[in-house]
Design an enzyme around this catalytic site. Sequence first.
Site, short mmCIF file in Angstrom:
data_model
loop_
_atom_site.label_atom_id
_atom_site.label_comp_id
_atom_site.label_asym_id
_atom_site.label_seq_id
_atom_site.Cartn_x
_atom_site.Cartn_y
_atom_site.Cartn_z
N HIS A 1 55.70 7.81 48.62
CA HIS A 1 56.79 8.69 48.19
C HIS A 1 57.10 8.55 46.69
O HIS A 1 57.21 9.55 45.98
CB HIS A 1 58.07 8.41 48.99
CG HIS A 1 57.90 8.49 50.48
ND1 HIS A 1 57.08 9.41 51.08
CD2 HIS A 1 58.43 7.77 51.50
CE1 HIS A 1 57.12 9.25 52.39
NE2 HIS A 1 57.92 8.26 52.67
N LYS B 1 72.82 5.86 50.81
CA LYS B 1 71.57 6.61 50.73
C LYS B 1 71.68 7.48 49.49
O LYS B 1 72.58 8.33 49.39
CB LYS B 1 71.38 7.49 51.97
CG LYS B 1 70.05 8.20 51.98
CD LYS B 1 69.74 8.79 53.35
CE LYS B 1 68.41 9.52 53.36
NZ LYS B 1 67.24 8.69 53.28
C1 BG6 Z 1 59.51 6.92 55.64
C2 BG6 Z 1 59.55 5.41 55.65
O1 BG6 Z 1 58.26 7.37 55.18
O2 BG6 Z 1 60.54 7.42 54.76
C3 BG6 Z 1 60.93 4.94 56.08
O3 BG6 Z 1 58.57 4.93 56.54
C4 BG6 Z 1 62.00 5.56 55.22
O4 BG6 Z 1 61.01 3.52 56.00
C5 BG6 Z 1 61.84 7.06 55.16
O5 BG6 Z 1 63.26 5.21 55.79
C6 BG6 Z 1 62.81 7.66 54.13
O6 BG6 Z 1 62.77 9.06 54.22
P1 BG6 Z 1 64.02 9.94 53.80
O7 BG6 Z 1 63.56 11.33 53.97
O8 BG6 Z 1 65.13 9.56 54.76
O9 BG6 Z 1 64.36 9.57 52.40
#
Ligand code: BG6
Length: 489
Positions: free
Chosen positions: A239, A344
Amino acid sequence: MKNIDCPLASEIVIFGALGDLSRRKLLPSLYQLELAGLLSDDTRIIGVARNKMTLDEFTKLIEESLNEFIKEALDAETVKKFLAKLLYQELDFKDIKAYSHLAKTLTSAQAARVYYFSTPPAIYGDISQGLQSAKLINDADRVVMEKPIGNCLETSKVINDQVSRYFKEQQIYRIDHYLGKETVLNLLVLRFANTLFTNNWDRNCIDHVQITVAESVGIEGRWGFYDEAGQMRDMVQNHLLQVLSLLAMEPPAELSADSVRDEKLKVIKALKPITRQNVKDKTVRGQYADGYLNGVAVPGYLNEEGANENSSTETFVAIKAEIDNWRWAGVPFYLRTGKRMPQKHSEIVVHFKQQAHNIFSESYADLPSNKLTIRLQPDEGVELDMMNKIPGIASQMQIHENKLDLSFSQAYDNQRVVDAYERLLLEVIKGDQSLFVRRDEVEAAWVWADSIIEAWQSTNEEPKPYPAGSWGPVSSIALIARDDRQWVE
Ligand code: BG6
């Protein structure tokens, strides 16, 4: 994005249909596509799993999932229409002969199919082989692979080799769900549809960039899986590097899948290697300890359910990344991501350079530089910090820092933010690979990430504890403070 000349898929086959991802994301997203009128009448969704189950039982379970995971009120007519599209097939994924049963369930030999692998990656190869042996792979079919694709370069090659024995690269859609997020896509528009930024996006105008992807959740019952991966493999290798590459790439000549992916790849390849010689200066590993989140006590990583108390897996990473090319020489990209942080909150902050000369020194001794903040989630939007004159007739010019704030929910009248999986599933159905990761990108990202992981191992770099509910270990503050800068909180 450009449409590729590819037939719309009308059979969507989900392997691992009873799993968490399928119930929480894939089927609710397909329901939303149905609601938006984007699934054709002849589309069929075939759930495949090991469990013995009748179609009625499967349908009931999916209806419950829609109720549980979709926040808005469901539309009864659409639910009915959607559930009527479902089929179910019990299958032992490793039993190659059993795929002949699946062949009987797949209704139309003419339909282009999407095979969604929502299973552990170790069996992607078996599934592909099973499909091939039952003659279920045609040129128009697509396969979607969830991350993690391996846990290092070598293992990712093994998985990719296994699948590519049966599917061509043009048929393979590797998901990084960040590429389906509204705000991540908006990076392309922000950069390439606004002359203001297109022409100021380099080492001459930008001082440094911060990318923060913070989560307040912990491991959420995934301790075994997560402990094998850690934050570097779970978030940074995919990511964060995808966001970084979109932010830093050269303008692609056009918006086709390969033009964009060629440019992203160049960025990942230009990342300066971090090795045992500089890993202590350039990175911080952390692991959350007991702490408080919104006033509630939460256990540390080693005290989570199912934890092995000797684990030294990191739940936080900060990195000073540098891109060795003409555009970015000397501009650090500070990356930071962690679990159990105060909220978050994901954002990119682009810090522009200071004015070369200050004519307002009487009212502002040290003029702050402009800052462009791209709020990825929540409260999606773009914000520009600017200097402004305070209205009034004071003899001295009074100036003050203020914000231009483009909040998407206000600007677009509280329009629903489309979930990344809705967009990505639609792109697969349409047959457009632009928002999916090409094999060479995945491999280049592993080369860089592997080098950091190996450097941590060879220098016995243990993760530094940080209390749950904080912004990570203090050494992460030191990482950026060594360059006379600080994290934007
Ligand atoms: C996932 C990870 O790819 O992305 C997770 O495996 C993480 O650990 C998640 O919590 C986060 O995604 P978002 O969309 O909630 O930011």
